[in-house]
Design a protein around this motif. Structure first.
Motif, short mmCIF file in Angstrom:
data_model
loop_
_atom_site.label_atom_id
_atom_site.label_comp_id
_atom_site.label_asym_id
_atom_site.label_seq_id
_atom_site.Cartn_x
_atom_site.Cartn_y
_atom_site.Cartn_z
N SER A 225 -2.16 -26.48 14.95
CA SER A 225 -3.24 -27.43 15.21
C SER A 225 -4.57 -26.85 14.73
O SER A 225 -4.78 -25.64 14.75
CB SER A 225 -3.33 -27.74 16.71
OG SER A 225 -3.64 -26.56 17.44
N PHE A 226 -5.47 -27.74 14.30
CA PHE A 226 -6.78 -27.34 13.81
C PHE A 226 -7.83 -28.24 14.46
O PHE A 226 -7.72 -29.46 14.43
CB PHE A 226 -6.88 -27.49 12.29
CG PHE A 226 -5.74 -26.87 11.54
CD1 PHE A 226 -5.82 -25.57 11.06
CD2 PHE A 226 -4.59 -27.59 11.30
CE1 PHE A 226 -4.78 -25.01 10.35
CE2 PHE A 226 -3.53 -27.05 10.60
CZ PHE A 226 -3.62 -25.75 10.12
N GLY A 227 -8.84 -27.63 15.03
CA GLY A 227 -9.89 -28.41 15.67
C GLY A 227 -9.40 -29.03 16.97
O GLY A 227 -8.29 -29.57 17.02
N ASN A 228 -10.20 -28.94 18.01
CA ASN A 228 -9.81 -29.51 19.30
C ASN A 228 -11.06 -30.02 20.00
O ASN A 228 -11.94 -29.24 20.36
CB ASN A 228 -9.08 -28.49 20.16
CG ASN A 228 -8.37 -29.12 21.34
OD1 ASN A 228 -8.98 -29.80 22.15
ND2 ASN A 228 -7.07 -28.91 21.42
N VAL A 229 -11.14 -31.35 20.16
CA VAL A 229 -12.34 -31.95 20.75
C VAL A 229 -12.44 -31.66 22.25
O VAL A 229 -13.50 -31.84 22.84
CB VAL A 229 -12.35 -33.47 20.52
CG1 VAL A 229 -12.44 -33.78 19.05
CG2 VAL A 229 -11.11 -34.13 21.13
N ASP B 298 -13.84 -23.21 21.09
CA ASP B 298 -12.83 -22.37 20.43
C ASP B 298 -12.60 -22.79 18.99
O ASP B 298 -11.91 -22.09 18.24
CB ASP B 298 -11.51 -22.43 21.21
CG ASP B 298 -11.67 -21.94 22.64
OD1 ASP B 298 -12.53 -21.07 22.86
OD2 ASP B 298 -10.95 -22.44 23.53
N SER B 299 -13.14 -23.96 18.58
CA SER B 299 -12.83 -24.45 17.23
C SER B 299 -13.99 -25.26 16.66
O SER B 299 -13.81 -26.37 16.19
CB SER B 299 -11.57 -25.32 17.28
OG SER B 299 -11.74 -26.39 18.21
N PRO C 96 -5.89 -21.71 15.78
CA PRO C 96 -5.58 -20.42 16.41
C PRO C 96 -4.97 -19.43 15.42
O PRO C 96 -4.74 -19.75 14.26
CB PRO C 96 -4.57 -20.82 17.48
CG PRO C 96 -3.84 -21.98 16.85
CD PRO C 96 -4.87 -22.74 16.07
N GLU C 97 -4.72 -18.23 15.88
CA GLU C 97 -3.98 -17.26 15.08
C GLU C 97 -2.51 -17.65 15.11
O GLU C 97 -2.00 -18.17 16.11
CB GLU C 97 -4.16 -15.85 15.65
CG GLU C 97 -5.59 -15.35 15.55
CD GLU C 97 -5.74 -13.95 16.14
OE1 GLU C 97 -4.81 -13.51 16.84
OE2 GLU C 97 -6.79 -13.32 15.91
N GLY D 96 -2.15 -18.71 1.43
CA GLY D 96 -2.11 -17.49 2.22
C GLY D 96 -1.56 -17.67 3.62
O GLY D 96 -1.83 -16.86 4.51
N ASP D 97 -0.77 -18.72 3.81
CA ASP D 97 -0.21 -19.02 5.13
C ASP D 97 -1.29 -19.14 6.21
O ASP D 97 -1.04 -18.86 7.37
CB ASP D 97 0.82 -17.95 5.55
CG ASP D 97 2.11 -18.08 4.78
OD1 ASP D 97 2.35 -19.15 4.21
OD2 ASP D 97 2.88 -17.10 4.73
N GLN D 98 -2.50 -19.56 5.79
CA GLN D 98 -3.54 -19.69 6.79
C GLN D 98 -4.61 -20.75 6.51
O GLN D 98 -5.36 -21.12 7.40
CB GLN D 98 -4.24 -18.34 7.01
CG GLN D 98 -5.06 -17.85 5.84
CD GLN D 98 -5.81 -16.57 6.17
OE1 GLN D 98 -5.83 -15.64 5.39
NE2 GLN D 98 -6.44 -16.52 7.33
#
Length: 288
Positions: free
Chosen positions: A108-112, A117-118, A142-143, A186-188
């Motif tokens: 997951s990316f970004g969390n309202v 944290d994002s 997250p990592e 880069g897997d990220q």
């Protein structure tokens, strides 16, 4: 191994990055370098990417909601991103026409719901002539993985006057998709491109959208007067009907005055005309 695609060389060669801004949460609206962007007309959108891994195929679904969190299905309990997610990546292995029971990867990316944290970052994109190309938004995740790599999703909202941004393929996969997968490097770092007219700079002098504000004082005054008069006539008619058994014109309050109103107006106008005509005559004694 993950699917990768090279970035558009024409875009990179003309891209000028301006100072990066941050938002507590990206809700579809942003302002960068004096240009306002509004993506609230866009809705949750997905793009599916396939990568062959004999004897299986890895299908990755990238879903994004530019105006808030992705509304998750209540039926999905395990293979889904956390509540509040704005960009979700779910990868699953397929063997022929049968998917694996569990997802191979969920990021997951970004969390309202937990923006601290994002915090997303955004910057305007321009070419060498300072023409607006769109808005670049980075959502942090997250990592992930054995190497604990910090995950990021870069969404490039690209100006395209020919596309609304709502275009998507049908159930058979036919048709244009406004959202395009570019790379997972880069897997990220995931990069997506979303072509839409809402990423274009509005021309100077363009009329603003019609205001949806409340009525003005004069409009409310007319409405209130109309309602008061209507209530007076209805109540007076009801009273005359029940108390005096009135019918027709007699139902209305002050019906006699209303009947005489045309004659009163006519008499008033005649007096006014005579007054003006009399004021124009000469004063003094008349000749004998």
């Amino acid at each position: 191994m993950r699917p990768t695609t090279s970035l558009s060389l024409s875009l990179l060669s003309t891209l000028l990055l301006l100072p990066i801004s941050t938002l507590a949460a990206f809700t579809g609206e942003a302002e960068a370098d004096g240009v306002k962007f509004d993506f609230t007309q866009l809705k949750t959108h997905s793009v599916v990417v396939e990568h062959k891994q004999d004897p299986s195929v890895l299908k990755s679904t990238y879903t994004i909601n530019p105006a808030g969190k992705i509304e998750l299905s209540k039926d999905e309990k395990e293979d889904r991103c956390p509540d509040g997610t704005q960009v979700c990546m779910i990868s699953r292995l397929w063997y022929g026409d049968k998917p694996d029971e569990h997802a191979a990867q969920i990021i997951s990316f970004g969390n309202v719901e937990s923006p601290k944290d994002s915090e997303p970052e955004y910057t305007i994109m321009r070419d060498e002539e300072k023409k607006v190309l769109g808005l670049n938004v980075t959502f942090h995740g997250p990592e992930y993985g054995e190497k604990k790599l910090k995950q990021n999703a870069i969404v490039k909202f690209l100006c395209d006057q020919e596309m609304t941004g709502l275009e998507e393929p049908d159930k058979d996969g036919k048709g244009t998709n406004a959202l395009k997968f570019v790379a997972y490097e880069g897997d990220q770092t995931v990069t997506l491109e979303w072509r839409t007219k809402y990423a274009c700079e509005k021309p100077l002098g363009e009329a603003p959208a019609p205001s949806q504000g409340s009525w003005g004082f004069f409009t409310w005054f007319i409405v209130i007067v109309f309602l008061v008069v209507a209530a007076y006539l209805i109540f007076g008619s009801w009273l005359n009907y029940n108390k005096y058994d009135a019918r027709g014109w007699d139902l209305l309050p002050h019906s006699d005055t209303l009947r005489d109103l045309p004659y009163l107006i006519k008499d008033f106008l005649r007096r006014a005309v005579n007054t003006f005509q009399g004021s124009g005559g000469r004063g003094g004694y008349s000749a004998i």
